[in-house]
Design a protein around this motif. Structure first.
Motif, PDB file in Angstrom:
ATOM      1  N   VAL A  45      44.866-132.816  23.749  1.00  0.00           N
ATOM      2  CA  VAL A  45      46.105-132.196  24.218  1.00  0.00           C
ATOM      3  C   VAL A  45      45.972-131.837  25.696  1.00  0.00           C
ATOM      4  N   LEU A  46      44.774-131.426  26.087  1.00  0.00           N
ATOM      5  CA  LEU A  46      44.523-131.074  27.480  1.00  0.00           C
ATOM      6  C   LEU A  46      44.017-132.250  28.312  1.00  0.00           C
ATOM      7  N   LEU A  47      43.174-133.096  27.713  1.00  0.00           N
ATOM      8  CA  LEU A  47      42.507-134.148  28.481  1.00  0.00           C
ATOM      9  C   LEU A  47      43.146-135.529  28.354  1.00  0.00           C
ATOM     10  N   GLY A  48      43.932-135.744  27.308  1.00  0.00           N
ATOM     11  CA  GLY A  48      44.491-137.070  27.062  1.00  0.00           C
ATOM     12  C   GLY A  48      45.225-137.693  28.238  1.00  0.00           C
ATOM     13  N   THR A  62      54.894-138.867  32.555  1.00  0.00           N
ATOM     14  CA  THR A  62      55.941-139.472  33.369  1.00  0.00           C
ATOM     15  C   THR A  62      57.287-139.468  32.637  1.00  0.00           C
ATOM     16  N   HIS A  63      57.268-139.734  31.327  1.00  0.00           N
ATOM     17  CA  HIS A  63      58.512-139.677  30.564  1.00  0.00           C
ATOM     18  C   HIS A  63      59.077-138.264  30.545  1.00  0.00           C
ATOM     19  N   GLY A  64      58.211-137.282  30.393  1.00  0.00           N
ATOM     20  CA  GLY A  64      58.668-135.901  30.412  1.00  0.00           C
ATOM     21  C   GLY A  64      59.300-135.524  31.741  1.00  0.00           C
ATOM     22  N   LEU A  65      58.675-135.938  32.829  1.00  0.00           N
ATOM     23  CA  LEU A  65      59.225-135.648  34.150  1.00  0.00           C
ATOM     24  C   LEU A  65      60.569-136.341  34.348  1.00  0.00           C
ATOM     25  N   PHE A  66      60.651-137.599  33.902  1.00  0.00           N
ATOM     26  CA  PHE A  66      61.900-138.349  34.045  1.00  0.00           C
ATOM     27  C   PHE A  66      63.043-137.658  33.301  1.00  0.00           C
ATOM     28  N   PHE A  67      62.801-137.291  32.043  1.00  0.00           N
ATOM     29  CA  PHE A  67      63.863-136.673  31.252  1.00  0.00           C
ATOM     30  C   PHE A  67      64.168-135.261  31.729  1.00  0.00           C
ATOM     31  N   PHE A  68      63.186-134.571  32.274  1.00  0.00           N
ATOM     32  CA  PHE A  68      63.468-133.263  32.872  1.00  0.00           C
ATOM     33  C   PHE A  68      64.423-133.425  34.044  1.00  0.00           C
ATOM     34  N   LEU A  69      64.130-134.356  34.942  1.00  0.00           N
ATOM     35  CA  LEU A  69      64.989-134.570  36.105  1.00  0.00           C
ATOM     36  C   LEU A  69      66.388-135.009  35.690  1.00  0.00           C
ATOM     37  N   PHE A 112      57.434-137.702  22.685  1.00  0.00           N
ATOM     38  CA  PHE A 112      57.272-136.249  22.764  1.00  0.00           C
ATOM     39  C   PHE A 112      57.205-135.760  24.207  1.00  0.00           C
ATOM     40  N   GLY A 113      56.777-136.624  25.117  1.00  0.00           N
ATOM     41  CA  GLY A 113      56.877-136.271  26.529  1.00  0.00           C
ATOM     42  C   GLY A 113      58.328-136.103  26.934  1.00  0.00           C
ATOM     43  N   GLY A 114      59.175-137.046  26.485  1.00  0.00           N
ATOM     44  CA  GLY A 114      60.604-136.944  26.770  1.00  0.00           C
ATOM     45  C   GLY A 114      61.222-135.698  26.172  1.00  0.00           C
ATOM     46  N   ILE A 115      60.835-135.389  24.934  1.00  0.00           N
ATOM     47  CA  ILE A 115      61.345-134.174  24.287  1.00  0.00           C
ATOM     48  C   ILE A 115      60.917-132.925  25.059  1.00  0.00           C
ATOM     49  N   GLY A 116      59.662-132.920  25.520  1.00  0.00           N
ATOM     50  CA  GLY A 116      59.181-131.792  26.297  1.00  0.00           C
ATOM     51  C   GLY A 116      59.961-131.627  27.592  1.00  0.00           C
ATOM     52  N   VAL A 125      57.256-126.088  34.049  1.00  0.00           N
ATOM     53  CA  VAL A 125      57.782-127.357  33.532  1.00  0.00           C
ATOM     54  C   VAL A 125      56.647-128.333  33.253  1.00  0.00           C
ATOM     55  N   LEU A 126      55.741-128.456  34.201  1.00  0.00           N
ATOM     56  CA  LEU A 126      54.609-129.376  34.039  1.00  0.00           C
ATOM     57  C   LEU A 126      53.758-128.989  32.834  1.00  0.00           C
ATOM     58  N   ALA A 127      53.472-127.689  32.699  1.00  0.00           N
ATOM     59  CA  ALA A 127      52.671-127.226  31.569  1.00  0.00           C
ATOM     60  C   ALA A 127      53.387-127.453  30.244  1.00  0.00           C
ATOM     61  N   THR A 128      54.697-127.235  30.226  1.00  0.00           N
ATOM     62  CA  THR A 128      55.480-127.439  29.006  1.00  0.00           C
ATOM     63  C   THR A 128      55.425-128.890  28.554  1.00  0.00           C
ATOM     64  N   ILE A 129      55.650-129.810  29.487  1.00  0.00           N
ATOM     65  CA  ILE A 129      55.616-131.235  29.155  1.00  0.00           C
ATOM     66  C   ILE A 129      54.223-131.643  28.713  1.00  0.00           C
ATOM     67  N   TRP A 130      53.215-131.191  29.429  1.00  0.00           N
ATOM     68  CA  TRP A 130      51.821-131.554  29.137  1.00  0.00           C
ATOM     69  C   TRP A 130      51.442-131.117  27.719  1.00  0.00           C
ATOM     70  N   VAL A 131      51.706-129.859  27.407  1.00  0.00           N
ATOM     71  CA  VAL A 131      51.272-129.307  26.114  1.00  0.00           C
ATOM     72  C   VAL A 131      52.130-129.835  24.960  1.00  0.00           C
ATOM     73  N   LEU A 132      53.447-129.860  25.135  1.00  0.00           N
ATOM     74  CA  LEU A 132      54.323-130.301  24.045  1.00  0.00           C
ATOM     75  C   LEU A 132      54.135-131.778  23.719  1.00  0.00           C
ATOM     76  N   SER A 133      53.923-132.608  24.736  1.00  0.00           N
ATOM     77  CA  SER A 133      53.701-134.027  24.465  1.00  0.00           C
ATOM     78  C   SER A 133      52.418-134.224  23.661  1.00  0.00           C
TER      79      SER A 133
END
Length: 199
Positions: free
Chosen positions: A71-74, A137-144, A188-192, A109-117
């Motif tokens: 979850v942290l290193l992946g 990257t998917h999380g960042l895209f959907f956040f924006l 799940f990155g997108g969901i995050g 935002v970064l921490a949310t996407i990282w952990v939730l994904s």
């Protein structure tokens, strides 16, 4: 006189500081941070290659206590140079957009996407090691994307345009497509990213 593409004109009007990076220290710092993170990813991959020491077991393995470390290193581990190359541009462009456009909430935002994904993959993923920054990257895209629809200001729309024009095509990855691709990480990155934008 050259005629600019209409989308380019809109981008310049919406986000003029991106064109004059030297005059905007916040943008310059955002670019440097994103490039530094990409540099870290490449250093990890080179170190793994030089030592012939596969790090895939540091990825997320669903419903396994050992797999929780992923979850942290992946997101830091990549299966091949082609894998990390495919993520490099997305991390640089979308990471810069987040850091520059949302200075008050960027780390949350970064921490949310990282952990939730990672957590989503650990809970619902297929029994395999899941690695790579694609979920990020998917999380960042959907956040924006969602943030631009909610805020509707020039900066957020301009940054979303940058992401769409330079890193477009990310949306299709949330569905199962080909073997070896962790669509769970993408999903799940997108969901995050959506949840981070909605809060």
């Amino acid at each position: 006189m050259k005629c600019l593409y209409p989308g380019t004109l809109l981008f310049i009007r919406a986000c003029p500081h991106v064109i004059k990076m030297h005059s905007d220290p916040i943008l310059r710092k955002s670019v440097i941070l994103s490039i530094s993170f990409v540099g870290l990813l490449w250093c990890i991959k080179l170190w793994e290659w030089l030592l012939d020491w596969p790090l895939v077991t540091l990825g997320v393995y669903p419903l396994s206590a050992q797999g929780l470390v992923g979850v942290l290193l992946g997101p830091l581990i990549h299966g091949s140079f082609a894998h990390i190359e495919a993520n490099t541009l997305g991390v640089m462009i979308l990471g810069t957009a987040l850091l520059y456009g949302y200075p008050k909430s960027r780390w949350w935002v970064l921490a949310t996407i990282w952990v939730l994904s990672g957590a989503g993959v650990w809970l619902f993923g297929r029994p395999s090691f899941h690695i790579g920054a694609s979920g990020l990257t998917h999380g960042l895209f959907f956040f924006l994307l969602v943030a631009s629809m909610l805020r509707r200001d020039k900066r957020s729309i301009g940054l979303m345009m940058v992401g769409s024009l330079l890193v477009g095509g990310l949306c299709g990855g949330i569905l199962p497509s080909e073997d070896g691709v962790s669509f769970e990480y993408l999903r799940f990155g997108g969901i995050g990213g959506v949840l981070a934008a909605a809060n």
